[in-house]
Design a protein around this motif. Structure first.
Motif, mmCIF file in Angstrom:
data_model
loop_
_atom_site.group_PDB
_atom_site.id
_atom_site.type_symbol
_atom_site.label_atom_id
_atom_site.label_comp_id
_atom_site.label_asym_id
_atom_site.label_seq_id
_atom_site.Cartn_x
_atom_site.Cartn_y
_atom_site.Cartn_z
ATOM 1 N N ARG A 75 3.960 -3.073 -3.774
ATOM 2 C CA ARG A 75 3.697 -3.231 -2.011
ATOM 3 C C ARG A 75 4.700 -4.386 -1.750
ATOM 4 O O ARG A 75 4.829 -4.487 -0.569
ATOM 5 C CB ARG A 75 2.150 -3.524 -2.034
ATOM 6 N N LEU A 76 5.083 -5.414 -2.422
ATOM 7 C CA LEU A 76 5.745 -6.348 -2.243
ATOM 8 C C LEU A 76 7.288 -5.948 -1.931
ATOM 9 O O LEU A 76 7.967 -6.707 -1.494
ATOM 10 C CB LEU A 76 5.914 -7.562 -3.309
ATOM 11 N N PHE A 77 7.517 -4.608 -2.339
ATOM 12 C CA PHE A 77 8.885 -4.268 -2.231
ATOM 13 C C PHE A 77 9.116 -2.777 -1.635
ATOM 14 O O PHE A 77 9.019 -1.872 -2.333
ATOM 15 C CB PHE A 77 9.710 -4.082 -3.818
ATOM 16 N N PRO A 78 8.831 -2.791 -0.307
ATOM 17 C CA PRO A 78 8.670 -1.398 0.328
ATOM 18 C C PRO A 78 9.891 -0.564 0.127
ATOM 19 O O PRO A 78 9.968 0.408 0.399
ATOM 20 C CB PRO A 78 8.274 -1.792 1.839
ATOM 21 N N MET A 79 11.043 -1.142 -0.226
ATOM 22 C CA MET A 79 12.531 -0.539 -0.258
ATOM 23 C C MET A 79 12.878 -1.023 -1.777
ATOM 24 O O MET A 79 13.196 -2.042 -1.945
ATOM 25 C CB MET A 79 13.536 -1.091 0.835
ATOM 26 N N ARG A 80 12.922 0.153 -2.442
ATOM 27 C CA ARG A 80 13.472 0.158 -3.755
ATOM 28 C C ARG A 80 14.121 1.227 -4.159
ATOM 29 O O ARG A 80 13.974 2.560 -3.725
ATOM 30 C CB ARG A 80 12.136 -0.252 -4.852
ATOM 31 N N GLN A 81 15.086 1.107 -5.259
ATOM 32 C CA GLN A 81 15.929 2.318 -5.512
ATOM 33 C C GLN A 81 16.439 2.141 -6.948
ATOM 34 O O GLN A 81 17.304 1.176 -7.284
ATOM 35 C CB GLN A 81 17.093 2.547 -4.582
#
Length: 167
Positions: A75-81
């Protein structure tokens, strides 16, 4: 119609098919984490499957415990890849192998954006990299993860905007 393929060609084809299936599991792993699909994540593991994220500041536990922890943490990182590359696949390397095990070592780079940080930006403000060690087991449902170990090697955060004074 009789199959006239020599035995070695059938074995080679089976090996290629296994390699594709194992590679697909690694991709499904990355997609499940990046998309936050924790049910899919749990479904990638064989019964008793475990993961170890301690080198990246996380926990070690069974797939359910890890999925719950990831659901909270990501939830701390809504954008990740995840970008998972340099996949080295080896079959039959686990103890007491009967031909139904595999190991994959794969390097990763993982750009992420913290929640609430400049929502309009497309630049990541946290990037880490390292190597995954995946152990897989062939089950009645196909290849499944037996173990995932994250070996983080580095991490970088974006500058805070406070440049050091010139000397």
């Amino acid at each position: 119609m009789t199959n006239t393929w020599p035995m070695t060609q059938r074995v080679e084809l089976a090996t290629v098919m296994d390699r594709l299936a194992v590679d697909g599991m690694v991709t499904e792993y990355a997609v499940a984490v990046d998309d936050g699909d924790w049910e899919a994540y749990r479904g990638l593991f064989a019964p008793g499957g475990r993961a170890d994220y301690r080198s990246a500041g996380g926990i070690e536990g069974d797939a359910g415990q890890i999925a719950d922890w990831l659901a909270r943490t990501m939830r701390l990182f809504p954008m990740r890849q995840h970008l998972i590359v340099n996949r080295r696949v080896r079959f039959g390397l686990l103890e007491q192998d009967t031909g139904d095990t595999a190991r994959v070592q794969a390097d990763y780079i993982n750009p992420m954006r913290f929640a609430g940080q400049d929502e309009g930006s497309t630049e990541p403000d946290f990037v880490c990299g390292g190597r995954y060690d995946f152990a897989l087991l062939r089950t009645d449902d196909g290849w499944r993860l037996r173990e995932v170990v994250v070996r983080e090697k580095w991490r970088r955060t974006a500058p805070t905007g406070k440049e050091p004074a010139a000397r």
